[in-house]
Write a protein that holds these residues in place. Structure first.
Motif, PDB file in Angstrom:
ATOM      1  N   SER A  20       0.835  -1.216  -0.020  1.00 54.75           N
ATOM      2  CA  SER A  20      -0.055   0.202   0.017  1.00 54.75           C
ATOM      3  C   SER A  20       0.998   1.044   0.042  1.00 54.75           C
ATOM      4  CB  SER A  20      -0.910  -0.025   1.315  1.00 54.75           C
ATOM      5  OG  SER A  20      -1.503   1.256   1.423  1.00 54.75           O
ATOM      6  N   THR A  21       0.287   2.453  -0.359  1.00 53.17           N
ATOM      7  CA  THR A  21       1.199   3.638  -0.215  1.00 53.17           C
ATOM      8  C   THR A  21       0.896   4.159   1.118  1.00 53.17           C
ATOM      9  OG1 THR A  21      -0.897   4.910  -1.151  1.00 53.17           O
ATOM     10  CG2 THR A  21       0.696   4.009  -2.719  1.00 53.17           C
ATOM     11  N   ARG A  22       0.062   3.711   1.749  1.00 57.03           N
ATOM     12  CA  ARG A  22       0.080   4.536   3.445  1.00 57.03           C
ATOM     13  C   ARG A  22       0.763   3.681   4.454  1.00 57.03           C
ATOM     14  NH1 ARG A  22      -3.854   7.750   4.384  1.00 57.03           N
ATOM     15  NH2 ARG A  22      -4.224   7.189   6.507  1.00 57.03           N
ATOM     16  N   GLY A  23       1.453   4.093   5.333  1.00 58.72           N
ATOM     17  CA  GLY A  23       2.204   3.316   6.295  1.00 58.72           C
ATOM     18  C   GLY A  23       1.510   3.490   7.729  1.00 58.72           C
ATOM     19  N   MET A  24       2.363   3.563   8.732  1.00 58.02           N
ATOM     20  CA  MET A  24       1.726   3.699  10.092  1.00 58.02           C
ATOM     21  C   MET A  24       2.353   4.777  10.711  1.00 58.02           C
ATOM     22  SD  MET A  24       0.862   0.447  12.383  1.00 58.02           S
ATOM     23  CE  MET A  24      -0.224  -0.353  11.134  1.00 58.02           C
ATOM     24  N   TYR A  25       1.738   5.291  11.720  1.00 58.48           N
ATOM     25  CA  TYR A  25       2.498   6.222  12.815  1.00 58.48           C
ATOM     26  C   TYR A  25       2.072   5.640  14.041  1.00 58.48           C
ATOM     27  CZ  TYR A  25       3.913  10.421  15.152  1.00 58.48           C
ATOM     28  OH  TYR A  25       4.738  11.362  15.974  1.00 58.48           O
ATOM     29  N   LEU A  26       3.012   4.854  14.717  1.00 55.42           N
ATOM     30  CA  LEU A  26       2.758   4.014  15.922  1.00 55.42           C
ATOM     31  C   LEU A  26       3.449   4.988  17.023  1.00 55.42           C
ATOM     32  CD1 LEU A  26       1.982   1.440  17.143  1.00 55.42           C
ATOM     33  CD2 LEU A  26       4.245   0.730  16.620  1.00 55.42           C
ATOM     34  N   TYR A  27       2.490   5.738  17.814  1.00 60.20           N
ATOM     35  CA  TYR A  27       3.181   6.244  18.985  1.00 60.20           C
ATOM     36  C   TYR A  27       2.629   5.887  20.414  1.00 60.20           C
ATOM     37  CZ  TYR A  27      -1.372   8.865  19.889  1.00 60.20           C
ATOM     38  OH  TYR A  27      -2.665   9.282  20.127  1.00 60.20           O
ATOM     39  N   GLY A  28       3.385   6.315  21.446  1.00 56.33           N
ATOM     40  CA  GLY A  28       3.304   5.982  22.658  1.00 56.33           C
ATOM     41  C   GLY A  28       4.125   6.171  23.821  1.00 56.33           C
ATOM     42  N   SER A  29       4.028   5.931  24.948  1.00 53.96           N
ATOM     43  CA  SER A  29       5.316   6.201  26.071  1.00 53.96           C
ATOM     44  C   SER A  29       6.215   5.544  25.876  1.00 53.96           C
ATOM     45  CB  SER A  29       4.505   6.175  27.541  1.00 53.96           C
ATOM     46  OG  SER A  29       4.005   5.041  27.480  1.00 53.96           O
ATOM     47  N   PHE A  30       7.292   5.763  26.652  1.00 52.50           N
ATOM     48  CA  PHE A  30       8.764   5.015  26.453  1.00 52.50           C
ATOM     49  C   PHE A  30       8.232   3.342  26.861  1.00 52.50           C
ATOM     50  CE2 PHE A  30       9.848   9.376  27.557  1.00 52.50           C
ATOM     51  CZ  PHE A  30      10.884   9.539  26.500  1.00 52.50           C
ATOM     52  N   GLY A  31       9.049   2.513  26.249  1.00 52.88           N
ATOM     53  CA  GLY A  31       9.052   1.188  26.538  1.00 52.88           C
ATOM     54  C   GLY A  31       7.857   0.307  26.205  1.00 52.88           C
ATOM     55  N   THR A  32       6.904   0.824  25.646  1.00 48.84           N
ATOM     56  CA  THR A  32       5.932   0.005  25.217  1.00 48.84           C
ATOM     57  C   THR A  32       5.812  -0.936  24.058  1.00 48.84           C
ATOM     58  OG1 THR A  32       5.018   1.854  23.966  1.00 48.84           O
ATOM     59  CG2 THR A  32       4.320   1.618  26.325  1.00 48.84           C
ATOM     60  N   GLY A  33       7.240  -0.885  23.312  1.00 44.53           N
ATOM     61  CA  GLY A  33       7.456  -1.761  22.221  1.00 44.53           C
ATOM     62  C   GLY A  33       6.993  -1.487  21.002  1.00 44.53           C
ATOM     63  N   LYS A  34       7.122  -0.100  20.775  1.00 47.29           N
ATOM     64  CA  LYS A  34       7.078   0.562  19.241  1.00 47.29           C
ATOM     65  C   LYS A  34       8.255  -0.049  18.294  1.00 47.29           C
ATOM     66  CE  LYS A  34       7.231   4.754  20.891  1.00 47.29           C
ATOM     67  NZ  LYS A  34       7.583   4.322  22.551  1.00 47.29           N
ATOM     68  N   THR A  35       9.266  -0.107  18.824  1.00 44.91           N
ATOM     69  CA  THR A  35      10.671  -0.468  17.924  1.00 44.91           C
ATOM     70  C   THR A  35      10.177  -2.131  17.623  1.00 44.91           C
ATOM     71  OG1 THR A  35      11.750   1.439  18.845  1.00 44.91           O
ATOM     72  CG2 THR A  35      12.966  -0.639  17.569  1.00 44.91           C
ATOM     73  N   PHE A  36       9.931  -2.750  18.678  1.00 43.38           N
ATOM     74  CA  PHE A  36       9.960  -4.249  18.535  1.00 43.38           C
ATOM     75  C   PHE A  36       8.609  -4.566  17.617  1.00 43.38           C
ATOM     76  CE2 PHE A  36       7.583  -8.057  20.356  1.00 43.38           C
ATOM     77  CZ  PHE A  36       8.752  -8.917  19.997  1.00 43.38           C
ATOM     78  N   MET A  37       7.358  -3.719  17.755  1.00 39.18           N
ATOM     79  CA  MET A  37       6.359  -4.089  16.797  1.00 39.18           C
ATOM     80  C   MET A  37       6.691  -3.818  15.329  1.00 39.18           C
ATOM     81  SD  MET A  37       4.221  -5.515  18.493  1.00 39.18           S
ATOM     82  CE  MET A  37       3.115  -5.338  17.099  1.00 39.18           C
ATOM     83  N   MET A  38       7.642  -2.545  15.184  1.00 43.59           N
ATOM     84  CA  MET A  38       7.919  -2.399  13.912  1.00 43.59           C
ATOM     85  C   MET A  38       8.912  -3.093  13.299  1.00 43.59           C
ATOM     86  SD  MET A  38       5.958   0.318  12.351  1.00 43.59           S
ATOM     87  CE  MET A  38       4.690  -0.910  13.002  1.00 43.59           C
ATOM     88  N   SER A  39       9.627  -3.901  14.162  1.00 45.12           N
ATOM     89  CA  SER A  39      10.777  -4.754  13.674  1.00 45.12           C
ATOM     90  C   SER A  39      10.033  -6.151  13.420  1.00 45.12           C
ATOM     91  CB  SER A  39      11.730  -4.908  14.758  1.00 45.12           C
ATOM     92  OG  SER A  39      12.323  -3.694  15.003  1.00 45.12           O
ATOM     93  N   TYR A  40       8.950  -6.449  14.037  1.00 47.71           N
ATOM     94  CA  TYR A  40       8.236  -7.654  13.693  1.00 47.71           C
ATOM     95  C   TYR A  40       7.542  -7.601  12.459  1.00 47.71           C
ATOM     96  CZ  TYR A  40       4.262 -10.836  13.727  1.00 47.71           C
ATOM     97  OH  TYR A  40       3.463 -11.619  13.626  1.00 47.71           O
ATOM     98  N   MET A  41       6.741  -6.373  12.208  1.00 41.53           N
ATOM     99  CA  MET A  41       6.203  -6.338  10.974  1.00 41.53           C
ATOM    100  C   MET A  41       7.355  -6.186   9.624  1.00 41.53           C
ATOM    101  SD  MET A  41       4.700  -2.883   9.437  1.00 41.53           S
ATOM    102  CE  MET A  41       6.159  -2.166   9.215  1.00 41.53           C
ATOM    103  N   LEU A  42       8.325  -5.740  10.041  1.00 44.81           N
ATOM    104  CA  LEU A  42       9.462  -5.688   8.782  1.00 44.81           C
ATOM    105  C   LEU A  42       9.982  -7.163   8.353  1.00 44.81           C
ATOM    106  CD1 LEU A  42      10.842  -3.395   7.301  1.00 44.81           C
ATOM    107  CD2 LEU A  42      12.609  -3.540   8.959  1.00 44.81           C
TER     108      LEU A  42
END
Length: 318
Positions: free
Chosen positions: A165-187
């Motif tokens: 798709s041409t649309r991505g995702m903006y994943l935001y939240g407080s420190f340490g909630t797993g944002k990088t982990f979730m994006m790495s999983y998707m990748l």
């Protein structure tokens, strides 16, 4: 250990003849050879004796595979492969052929290597990309983040079924909630499906751009990789110390190229409104609201905004 071929060339003394007979008996009575003969009754004892070295290698490889010590310690002549025998008729004659076949562990490693080649990271801990992922564990680690996790899972499923798709995702939240982990999983999941991806840790990337200013070749190569990959993730955007050049010429150029072409993803501690304020301010020129807005015009319309709730798991797992 000497090969059977070398043994057969030695002086045929009684001791060697006994050894040769023992090998022949072992080969003829091996279950795999008996099975081969049941499948191919045209194989005579003479055929087997002529091809004794192939048969010996075949059962030796089978024995090694049954007691596999792992791919790195594979004792077979051709690491990660085993011998397979085939019987063909050529010009009316029965011929026994041997070929090397990759084992399941070798195929799995090849697949993993191909997945890794599809992913590039800049300044991101490689462990986040290389470790295994389990959906149940991701979901069960913190129930508060379940809605966001479901949205990421759905994006992965949609991309696998319908393409990029041409649309991505903006994943935001407080420190340490797993944002990088979730994006790495998707990748990782989409790399398995054949898509290429890049993840960039923004604070160090922006800092490193200062040295890249003096290396136009490397700068162009880096930005071209980010422009053309299937999936681009800017990790921890908003935590960097921006300068006008990095914001307007580098970030602006990358996002301008990708919008309406390929999806871009972001993780941040800021919501979009707070990110715009951050992007409007640089250490050199102070606040420039219109420039922050110009960059946000290349971000906000092209992302699905996802708020990741959860506890701070940093330091004790994700």
């Amino acid at each position: 250990m000497e090969s059977l071929g070398k043994l057969l060339k030695q002086m045929k003394n009684p001791s060697f003849q006994r050894q040769q007979q023992e090998i022949e008996d072992e080969v003829f009575n091996h279950p795999k050879i008996k099975e081969l003969r049941r499948q191919h009754p045209e194989l005579s004892d003479a055929h087997l004796r002529i091809n004794m070295s192939l048969l010996y290698l075949y059962i030796n490889d089978k024995r090694n595979c049954e007691n596999c010590p792992g791919l790195d310690n594979c004792p077979n002549d051709f690491k990660g492969h085993y011998s397979k025998l085939e019987v063909h008729t050529v010009n009316g004659e029965t011929v026994l052929y041997e070929r090397k076949v990759p084992c399941a562990k070798f195929i799995s490693k090849q697949h993993d290597d191909q997945v890794k080649k599809r992913i590039r990271s800049f300044y991101v801990d490689e462990r986040a990309l290389n470790e295994g992922y389990k959906e149940v564990e991701i979901m069960g680690k913190d129930r508060l983040r379940a809605p966001a996790v479901q949205q990421v899972f759905q994006y992965i499923r949609d991309t696998k079924e319908n393409g990029l798709s041409t649309r991505g995702m903006y994943l935001y939240g407080s420190f340490g909630t797993g944002k990088t982990f979730m994006m790495s999983y998707m990748l990782h999941e989409l790399a398995i499906a054949g898509f290429t991806g890049v993840i960039v840790y923004m604070p160090e990337f922006v800092e490193d751009l200062k040295s890249l200013m003096m290396d136009n070749v490397k700068l162009k190569e880096t930005t071209e990789i980010m422009k053309n990959c299937d999936l681009l993730i800017f990790d921890d955007i908003g935590a960097e110390n921006l300068n006008p050049w990095a914001r307007d010429h580098i970030m602006g150029s990358i996002l301008n190229y990708r919008m309406n072409r390929k999806p871009t993803f972001y993780t941040s501690n800021y919501n979009l409104e707070s990110l715009e304020k951050h992007l409007s301010f640089t250490n050199k020129d102070g606040e420039e609201g219109y420039k922050g807005q110009r960059l946000m015009d290349r971000i906000a319309p092209f992302v699905e905004v996802v708020n990741l709730h959860g506890e701070n798991h940093r330091g004790n797992g994700r």
